[in-house]
Write a protein that holds these residues in place. Structure first.
Motif, mmCIF file in Angstrom:
data_model
loop_
_atom_site.group_PDB
_atom_site.id
_atom_site.type_symbol
_atom_site.label_atom_id
_atom_site.label_comp_id
_atom_site.label_asym_id
_atom_site.label_seq_id
_atom_site.Cartn_x
_atom_site.Cartn_y
_atom_site.Cartn_z
ATOM 1 N N SER A 264 -19.725 3.387 -13.090
ATOM 2 C CA SER A 264 -20.040 2.096 -12.453
ATOM 3 C C SER A 264 -20.210 0.995 -13.490
ATOM 4 N N ARG A 267 -16.969 -0.855 -14.597
ATOM 5 C CA ARG A 267 -16.149 -1.547 -13.598
ATOM 6 C C ARG A 267 -15.755 -2.962 -14.044
ATOM 7 N N SER A 273 -11.339 -4.073 -9.032
ATOM 8 C CA SER A 273 -11.882 -4.510 -7.748
ATOM 9 C C SER A 273 -12.728 -3.361 -7.199
ATOM 10 N N PHE A 274 -13.496 -3.650 -6.146
ATOM 11 C CA PHE A 274 -14.330 -2.593 -5.568
ATOM 12 C C PHE A 274 -13.473 -1.449 -5.027
ATOM 13 N N SER A 275 -12.341 -1.762 -4.412
ATOM 14 C CA SER A 275 -11.507 -0.707 -3.828
ATOM 15 C C SER A 275 -10.926 0.202 -4.909
ATOM 16 N N LYS A 278 -13.807 2.369 -6.199
ATOM 17 C CA LYS A 278 -14.140 3.393 -5.210
ATOM 18 C C LYS A 278 -13.159 4.563 -5.287
#
Length: 358
Positions: A264, A267, A273-275, A278
């Motif tokens: 994390s 990132r 990006s968050f996607s 993930k």
């Protein structure tokens, strides 16, 4: 490329055409490989290939040994010497007996000396004279049989197959699993396995079961022969590696928390990006669980190959961590054999794994 030592004409392939009728043998086979998984053993399970069930003890075709099983879900009278060796009339002469059919898959083949166990599995049980008939055994070996019984079996099989003796690795097995509860029984076994591998972990045992049984169905209907071992394993077998992969996808465990926290923190530096984050988080979680506990020879070799390939590259020598990772990915893709990775995301996951692990 390794030759497939099992590449001999199969006695029959009709079993693959009537695959849906044999759920019992699939579930029995699952119980067998789950025992091996519990013991952290490699395996490749073959359904309807020479026999109902064949289990290799390695993914290495040059060193693998095999267990051959014929699985019968029957009710009524127990198997005796007479009905084990009874032959029915066929279009081209007498058919093989139950025992003769099993042994014909093993005796006189080029892989005969690599067969560890030959098993006749029968839910109706056996009535065979033993040295000690007071014992109620669920696995009867040739050594448990009386001399009279062994001689009678050997004479019948010699008449049928020309073999002079009963193999010492032959076993008569009464299954623990029953037809009525086979699905629930195997799901419970999966839950117990995951709990032993990842204490206090959370898994979806039903999802694991469904994915594995679907894989067996898909592989079982394949009825072609494969000259090379790699294609046989890829297209016809369920491997310990695949089972580990399915378990990892459907399991959560606290052992992955630290590495996910570290991921994390990367990132923003990697510009995800968050996607995207993930997606890699789930990939890392899965890879961590796959590599917790039992590591197969395949996985060990793969990890060693990847580490050696990028050992000389230090991400910190580059202006940014992102540039360092890009250099490692480029080296892996260029230096390792074609087919090592499915896509760039898999390459990046391996790079991330090594960085986070250290």
């Amino acid at each position: 490329m390794v030759d497939n030592i099992l590449n001999e004409p199969q006695r029959e392939t009709s079993g693959a055409d009537t695959f849906a009728k044999y759920e019992f043998q699939f579930h029995w086979a699952l119980c067998k490989i789950l025992q091996k998984h519990q013991n952290q053993e490699d395996y490749a399970l073959l359904i309807e290939y020479h026999e109902d069930v064949v289990i290799a003890d390695s993914l290495d075709g040059q060193n693998a040994n095999f267990d051959f099983y014929q699985v019968k879900n029957k009710t009524g009278a127990k198997y005796t010497v007479n009905n084990l060796t009874k032959r029915e009339a066929g279009k081209n002469g007498e058919k093989n007996s139950v025992l003769g059919k099993l042994l014909s898959s093993c005796i006189g083949t080029k892989y005969e000396d690599r067969i560890t166990e030959i098993g006749l599995v029968a839910s109706n049980g056996f009535s065979l004279d033993q040295d000690n008939n007071e014992l109620k055994l669920d696995v009867i070996t040739v050594g448990d049989l009386s001399e009279t019984c062994t001689t009678e079996l050997a004479n019948k099989i010699e008449s049928e197959l020309g073999a002079s003796q009963i193999p010492n690795n032959l076993k008569f097995i009464i299954p623990t699993i029953q037809l009525a509860n086979q699905r629930e029984y195997v799901i419970t076994k999966f839950a117990d396995l995951v709990d032993s591998l990842f204490p206090n972990g959370m898994c979806n045992a039903v999802s694991i079961y469904r994915a594995i049984i679907d894989e067996i169905h898909r592989k079982g209907v394949v009825k072609y022969d494969f000259p090379d071992w790699e294609r046989l394993v890829d297209e016809k077998s369920l491997t310990s590696y695949k089972v580990k992969e399915v378990i990892a996808v459907n399991t959560k465990h606290s052992s992955t928390d630290r590495m996910i926290d570290d991921l994390s923190s990367l990132r923003d530096e990697l510009g995800w990006s968050f996607s995207i984050f993930k997606g890699y988080r789930r990939r890392i979680e899965t890879l961590l669980l796959q590599r917790t506990g039992m590591l197969s020879a395949f996985e060990l070799n793969r990890m060693k190959m990847i580490e050696e390939c990028i050992d000389s590259i230090d991400p910190e020598q580059h202006n940014t961590l992102k540039d360092g990772f890009a250099k490692q990915m480029s080296k892996l893709k260029s230096d390792l054999p074609e087919g090592t990775f499915h896509d760039d995301a898999e390459v990046m996951t391996e790079v991330l794994y090594l960085y986070l692990k250290d």
